[in-house]
Design a protein around this motif. Structure first.
Motif, PDB file in Angstrom:
ATOM      1  N   ALA A   1       6.598   5.910 -14.967  1.00  0.00           N
ATOM      2  CA  ALA A   1       6.210   4.754 -14.150  1.00  0.00           C
ATOM      3  C   ALA A   1       7.452   4.052 -13.592  1.00  0.00           C
ATOM      4  CB  ALA A   1       5.373   3.785 -14.974  1.00  0.00           C
ATOM      5  N   TYR A   2       8.466   3.916 -14.435  1.00  0.00           N
ATOM      6  CA  TYR A   2       9.704   3.264 -13.997  1.00  0.00           C
ATOM      7  C   TYR A   2      10.365   4.069 -12.885  1.00  0.00           C
ATOM      8  CZ  TYR A   2      14.358   1.127 -14.318  1.00  0.00           C
ATOM      9  OH  TYR A   2      15.551   0.494 -14.029  1.00  0.00           O
ATOM     10  N   LEU A   3      10.463   5.387 -13.074  1.00  0.00           N
ATOM     11  CA  LEU A   3      11.055   6.247 -12.060  1.00  0.00           C
ATOM     12  C   LEU A   3      10.247   6.218 -10.772  1.00  0.00           C
ATOM     13  CD1 LEU A   3      11.975   9.420 -14.190  1.00  0.00           C
ATOM     14  CD2 LEU A   3      13.566   7.725 -13.260  1.00  0.00           C
ATOM     15  N   GLY A   4       8.922   6.274 -10.905  1.00  0.00           N
ATOM     16  CA  GLY A   4       8.063   6.308  -9.729  1.00  0.00           C
ATOM     17  C   GLY A   4       8.169   5.047  -8.897  1.00  0.00           C
ATOM     18  N   VAL A   5       8.098   3.888  -9.546  1.00  0.00           N
ATOM     19  CA  VAL A   5       8.170   2.620  -8.819  1.00  0.00           C
ATOM     20  C   VAL A   5       9.541   2.444  -8.174  1.00  0.00           C
ATOM     21  CG1 VAL A   5       8.154   0.105  -9.073  1.00  0.00           C
ATOM     22  CG2 VAL A   5       6.400   1.486 -10.209  1.00  0.00           C
ATOM     23  N   PHE A   6      10.584   2.732  -8.934  1.00  0.00           N
ATOM     24  CA  PHE A   6      11.944   2.544  -8.404  1.00  0.00           C
ATOM     25  C   PHE A   6      12.165   3.390  -7.162  1.00  0.00           C
ATOM     26  CE2 PHE A   6      16.454   3.058  -7.944  1.00  0.00           C
ATOM     27  CZ  PHE A   6      17.015   1.882  -8.422  1.00  0.00           C
TER      28      PHE A   6
ATOM     29  N   VAL B   1       0.833  -1.208   0.000  1.00  0.00           N
ATOM     30  CA  VAL B   1       0.000   0.000   0.000  1.00  0.00           C
ATOM     31  C   VAL B   1       0.867   1.258   0.000  1.00  0.00           C
ATOM     32  CG1 VAL B   1      -1.621   1.370   1.356  1.00  0.00           C
ATOM     33  CG2 VAL B   1      -2.034  -1.064   1.030  1.00  0.00           C
ATOM     34  N   ILE B   2       1.836   1.327   0.902  1.00  0.00           N
ATOM     35  CA  ILE B   2       2.652   2.539   1.003  1.00  0.00           C
ATOM     36  C   ILE B   2       3.496   2.738  -0.251  1.00  0.00           C
ATOM     37  CG2 ILE B   2       4.531   3.658   2.266  1.00  0.00           C
ATOM     38  CD1 ILE B   2       3.474   2.359   4.798  1.00  0.00           C
ATOM     39  N   GLU B   3       4.106   1.671  -0.744  1.00  0.00           N
ATOM     40  CA  GLU B   3       4.908   1.810  -1.962  1.00  0.00           C
ATOM     41  C   GLU B   3       4.041   2.171  -3.156  1.00  0.00           C
ATOM     42  OE1 GLU B   3       8.547  -1.302  -0.818  1.00  0.00           O
ATOM     43  OE2 GLU B   3       7.151  -1.775  -2.441  1.00  0.00           O
ATOM     44  N   SER B   4       2.832   1.630  -3.235  1.00  0.00           N
ATOM     45  CA  SER B   4       1.944   1.928  -4.364  1.00  0.00           C
ATOM     46  C   SER B   4       1.486   3.376  -4.344  1.00  0.00           C
ATOM     47  CB  SER B   4       0.727   0.994  -4.332  1.00  0.00           C
ATOM     48  OG  SER B   4       1.110  -0.359  -4.482  1.00  0.00           O
ATOM     49  N   VAL B   5       1.062   3.858  -3.177  1.00  0.00           N
ATOM     50  CA  VAL B   5       0.604   5.247  -3.070  1.00  0.00           C
ATOM     51  C   VAL B   5       1.742   6.205  -3.400  1.00  0.00           C
ATOM     52  CG1 VAL B   5      -0.247   7.011  -1.481  1.00  0.00           C
ATOM     53  CG2 VAL B   5      -1.223   4.708  -1.422  1.00  0.00           C
ATOM     54  N   THR B   6       2.928   5.921  -2.876  1.00  0.00           N
ATOM     55  CA  THR B   6       4.097   6.768  -3.158  1.00  0.00           C
ATOM     56  C   THR B   6       4.432   6.741  -4.646  1.00  0.00           C
ATOM     57  OG1 THR B   6       4.989   6.247  -0.967  1.00  0.00           O
ATOM     58  CG2 THR B   6       6.494   7.234  -2.551  1.00  0.00           C
ATOM     59  N   ALA B   7       4.385   5.563  -5.237  1.00  0.00           N
ATOM     60  CA  ALA B   7       4.695   5.438  -6.665  1.00  0.00           C
ATOM     61  C   ALA B   7       3.712   6.221  -7.515  1.00  0.00           C
ATOM     62  CB  ALA B   7       4.688   3.958  -7.070  1.00  0.00           C
ATOM     63  N   ILE B   8       2.422   6.139  -7.198  1.00  0.00           N
ATOM     64  CA  ILE B   8       1.407   6.865  -7.969  1.00  0.00           C
ATOM     65  C   ILE B   8       1.666   8.363  -7.919  1.00  0.00           C
ATOM     66  CG2 ILE B   8      -1.043   7.489  -8.036  1.00  0.00           C
ATOM     67  CD1 ILE B   8      -1.647   4.610  -7.125  1.00  0.00           C
ATOM     68  N   ALA B   9       1.968   8.880  -6.727  1.00  0.00           N
ATOM     69  CA  ALA B   9       2.237  10.313  -6.591  1.00  0.00           C
ATOM     70  C   ALA B   9       3.455  10.726  -7.417  1.00  0.00           C
ATOM     71  CB  ALA B   9       2.463  10.655  -5.120  1.00  0.00           C
TER      72      ALA B   9
END
Length: 449
Positions: A165-170, A140-148
């Protein structure tokens, strides 16, 4: 078969050994993968020492690197680093226990105790709920942070959706796991004054750093007066160090033309706030740590040494350890027999363990600094900063990491490994070997001071 079973049982009597060997195995596998030709842009293979250093830094969620991550490693190598970071943050033994739960639908008591030691959970009876809870919180925390972050890089900086998307997830995974690996050569300095980049990263770093037990208790219990002592201590010290660190670091660097001097108003405060979070183990930086004032460097070393919360992705001796040392001093100054906090008397064994962890940490940093200065001839400030960053698994550097010779890289790798596992294995060993005598020896009182 019987001999193997007996050997396995004997081995599992020491959870600290399981944790250490699991981390070591993951580091070795990661180093081999990063040594493949497909992992680097340069012709041939990466030197094994470079691969080993990077794998250790990733598994130990540190972030120190002897090479430029975005330009040296290919997308394959970067994904390997990201996976190692996720494994290191989640905990090798947590993942192993979860896999055992899925395959066998149950695990042995020894494995439950091992997992509890890694996650510092007090509810070892329900391992399934513990592991699934940790997994849900992480996702949840990684997903919310990645989306932002994806939205900001896509809509705010014109990156393609795939690149964003690559930058956000990483960076979301790297932030929550307090790893500090970035896909920009200057870490986050190019985004130092963008609150929509450094804000989500700071929040993810903080949540990962306070520890899974605290997060899970906050989700279950919304009444502060019913929080556990561990949660109260962790939140109190995290808040005090965040505010105090921000005020101190911002004040010290306010007029430094190489850090905050070129910024104005809100931007100065934003950079100062971020660097109050960064030394707690994040590894990201938005100013050049090689250009900070001496006072700022000492304050940063202190924040790195203290670190974050237990059972989280942060390093250091942990805020609970530091808090126990503080209240022990207060109790002694007041002449009180017991150290107390939040209307609770602190167990004397916990006080001794806190003192042991802190003193061993100091010894590791001093001896590591001496060794590093001998093999590199670095200035003392750079050597101590690098050593503390490695032991506390922070990942900040004054810029000397790429210049380290192979011998120094191995030394720093050892510090990262010991810093990540040292407190876990030490407290585990102390708990397992805990015993009480049936008699007491006569008291002695040497002269103190």
């Amino acid at each position: 078969m019987a001999a193997a079973t007996r050997g396995r049982r004997k081995f599992l009597r020491h959870p600290s050994q399981v944790v250490a060997l699991a981390f070591a195995a993951a580091i070795l596998v990661g180093a081999v993968l990063l040594s493949l030709p497909i992992a680097t842009h340069d012709p041939g293979r990466a030197p094994f020492v470079t691969s080993l250093f990077t794998a250790t830094s990733a598994i130990c969620v540190t972030g120190l690197s002897t090479v430029d991550t975005p330009n040296y490693w290919t997308p394959f190598g970067q994904v390997v680093i990201l996976v190692l970071v996720q494994i290191g943050g989640f905990g090798v033994m947590t993942l192993a226990s979860l896999l055992g739960l899925v395959l066998a639908r149950k695990v042995g008591l020894r494995t439950r105790v091992t997992t509890a030691q890694e996650t510092k959970s007090q509810a070892i009876g329900d391992l399934r709920s513990l592991l699934l809870g940790v997994l849900r919180v992480t996702v949840v925390i990684e997903s919310v942070t990645a989306i932002a972050l994806v939205l900001r890089w896509w809509l705010g900086y014109g990156e393609s959706f795939g690149r964003a998307a690559y930058l956000g997830v990483f960076h979301a995974v790297s932030a929550f796991n307090n790893a500090g690996f970035a896909l920009f050569s200057d870490s986050l300095m190019s985004y130092a004054t963008d609150p929509l980049i450094v804000g989500p990263i700071s929040i993810a770093v903080t949540l990962g750093g306070i520890g899974f037990p605290v997060i899970m208790e906050l989700l279950r219990q919304h009444k502060p007066h019913r929080w556990s002592l561990h949660t109260k201590i962790t939140l109190l010290m995290t808040s005090v160090l965040f505010v105090g660190g921000a005020v101190l670091l911002t004040t010290l660097e306010w007029n430094n033309p190489q850090t905050l001097g070129t910024h104005h108003g809100f931007d100065k405060l934003l950079v100062g706030l971020f660097h109050s979070v960064a030394p707690r183990s994040s590894g990201f930086n938005t100013w050049d740590n090689g250009a900070i004032e001496d006072g700022t460097l000492i304050a940063t070393i202190a924040l790195m040494f203290i670190g974050g919360g237990s059972a989280g992705t942060a390093g250091g001796i942990k805020v609970t350890t530091f808090f126990l040392l503080l209240i022990a001093i207060i109790a002694e100054v007041r002449g009180e027999e017991d150290a107390t906090a939040f209307d609770r008397r602190i167990d004397s064994r916990a006080m001794r363990q806190a003192l042991t962890v802190a003193l061993i940490g100091i010894a590791a940093i001093i001896s590591g600094t001496i060794a590093l200065t001998q093999v590199t001839h670095l200035p003392l400030r750079d050597a101590m900063f690098e050593t503390t960053s490695a032991y506390a698994t922070v990942g900040l550097s004054t810029g000397v990491t790429p210049e380290l010779p192979p011998s120094a890289q191995i030394l720093v790798s050892g510090l990262m490994f010991f810093g990540r596992l040292g407190p876990i294995t030490l407290v585990s060993a102390l708990a397992i070997r805990e015993s009480s005598r049936r008699y007491k020896l006569p008291e002695g009182r040497p002269i103190i001071g």
